[in-house]
Design an enzyme around this catalytic site. Structure first.
Site, PDB file in Angstrom:
ATOM      1  N   GLY A  22      30.457  39.743  40.373  1.00 59.10           N
ATOM      2  CA  GLY A  22      30.688  41.160  40.080  1.00 59.10           C
ATOM      3  C   GLY A  22      32.072  41.538  39.610  1.00 59.10           C
ATOM      4  N   ALA A  80      33.841  34.783  33.566  1.00 61.86           N
ATOM      5  CA  ALA A  80      34.414  35.059  32.240  1.00 61.86           C
ATOM      6  C   ALA A  80      35.927  34.878  32.245  1.00 61.86           C
ATOM      7  CB  ALA A  80      34.057  36.483  31.808  1.00 61.86           C
ATOM      8  N   ALA A  81      36.579  35.325  33.323  1.00 64.74           N
ATOM      9  CA  ALA A  81      38.038  35.183  33.409  1.00 64.74           C
ATOM     10  C   ALA A  81      38.413  33.709  33.378  1.00 64.74           C
ATOM     11  CB  ALA A  81      38.557  35.843  34.684  1.00 64.74           C
ATOM     12  N   ASP A 134      31.640  40.670  29.318  1.00 66.49           N
ATOM     13  CA  ASP A 134      32.568  40.117  30.319  1.00 66.49           C
ATOM     14  C   ASP A 134      33.664  39.286  29.646  1.00 66.49           C
ATOM     15  OD1 ASP A 134      30.801  41.275  32.051  1.00 66.49           O
ATOM     16  OD2 ASP A 134      30.423  39.491  33.249  1.00 66.49           O
TER      17      ASP A 134
HETATM   18  C1  MEV Z   1      27.343  40.952  34.246  1.00 66.61           C
HETATM   19  O1  MEV Z   1      28.720  41.130  34.570  1.00 66.61           O
HETATM   20  C2  MEV Z   1      26.898  42.006  33.298  1.00 66.61           C
HETATM   21  C3  MEV Z   1      25.448  41.937  32.869  1.00 66.61           C
HETATM   22  O2  MEV Z   1      25.216  43.103  32.075  1.00 66.61           O
HETATM   23  C4  MEV Z   1      25.124  40.701  32.074  1.00 66.61           C
HETATM   24  C5  MEV Z   1      25.774  40.692  30.701  1.00 66.61           C
HETATM   25  O3  MEV Z   1      26.144  41.735  30.169  1.00 66.61           O
HETATM   26  O4  MEV Z   1      25.885  39.582  30.148  1.00 66.61           O
HETATM   27  C6  MEV Z   1      24.510  42.001  34.060  1.00 66.61           C
END
Ligand code: MEV
Length: 309
Positions: free
Chosen positions: A98, A103-104, A145
């Site tokens: 979350g 990604a970071a 992300d």
């Molecule tokens: C995850 O941080 C965000 C989602 O919308 C997936 C995505 O955008 O790749 C759930």
């Protein structure tokens, strides 16, 4: 040794909806992952992951992380059979669901590789590589992300060909609290669940997706005009939509309620959901502290940070 970093993030509006081309708004937060890459004697690649973490996260994500690193190396055209490397991960961003931890780390590793091998990658290339790396964790990431992890700031993002990314400016940064349920969530599964339910009930989902699309426009204008009360109300509304597509959880809903009771302007789950983090808009250090303490009193960890820095 080559070094690079990637920003942690908070999605303020429209996670999940963003996968289907609905605009979303996200911001970098004050915590980062740092990667260091060093050429070593030996074979292939190895990893020392010293990031702080939600218990269980690293073990749960080990296979995803391995897949992700392989993809990053391929996208960066690094042959570790020729030039073996060690990757070292550190920084103050928690390895947790979350907060954009995956990604970071992808953006940080891409930057560290570029530095170690003197590849001179620009941010666009780093973002492309981080997107490839994200596939190891998400399967079909929207790209939001890795975009925030690479560029930072507050962004409006719309997936498409090409993706649309616009930087938004806030009059001044705003305090937020991110509450950690401590539950390690599987974003791949959460995204797949939405896809299944959307296919089974297109009428309901079309209505919800239409509402999310409208909400994004109001949220953008409320943010840039610094109307924080409206931003908070729209976050509440967004949480309802996310509940309706079944990506929230009992723990997330509970922390959202705790934050609202303590005076947060608005609160919602953030990121993939089914665990991980929620976010509360808490302008001013007093409200921020009150909300953070209430979350901590309930036995959960609270991150005090800012958006729009
Ligand atoms: C995850 O941080 C965000 C989602 O919308 C997936 C995505 O955008 O790749 C759930």
């Amino acid at each position: 040794m080559g070094e690079g970093s990637g920003y942690g993030k908070v999605i303020l509006f429209n996670e999940h909806f963003v996968v289907y081309g609905i605009p979303a708004i996200a911001s970098a937060i004050g915590s980062k992952t740092i990667a260091k890459v060093e050429q070593i004697e030996g074979q292939g690649w190895s990893l020392d992951d010293d990031r702080p973490a939600t218990p269980g996260y690293k073990k749960e994500k080990m296979e995803h992380q391995r897949d992700s690193i392989e993809r990053i190396l391929k996208a960066a055209a690094i042959d570790v059979n020729q030039t073996p490397i060690n990757i070292y991960l550190v920084g103050d961003l928690k390895a947790a669901s979350g907060v954009g931890a995956s990604a970071a780390s992808c953006a940080a590793i891409a930057r560290a590789l570029s530095a170690e091998f003197k590849l001179g990658f620009l941010d666009e290339k780093i973002n492309e590589i981080a997107f490839e790396g994200e596939k190891g964790y998400h399967g079909t990431p929207s790209g939001i992300d890795n975009t925030v992890a690479t560029f930072g700031g507050l962004i409006w993002f719309k997936k498409g060909v090409p993706n649309i990314m616009e930087g938004l400016t806030l009059k001044q940064p705003v305090e937020i609290v991110m509450g950690n349920t401590g539950i390690v969530a599987n974003t791949k599964e959460a995204v797949a669940g939405v896809r299944d339910r959307k296919q089974k009930d297109p009428v309901k989902y079309d209505r919800l997706f239409g509402a999310a699309n409208e909400l994004a426009k109001y949220a953008r204008s409320a943010l840039v005009s610094y109307d924080l009360e409206t931003v908070g109300k729209l976050m509440d509304k967004n949480h309802e939509l996310l509940q309706s597509i079944e990506v929230s959880s009992t723990e997330l809903d509970f922390l959202v309620e705790v934050a609202r009771e303590q005076g947060a302007y608005g609160a919602k789950m953030t990121g993939g959901g089914l665990g991980g983090y929620m976010v509360a808009l808490t302008p001013g250090e007093e409200i921020q502290e009150r909300v953070a303490r209430a979350i901590e009193k309930e036995g959960f960890e609270a991150l005090r940070t800012e958006i729009g820095v």
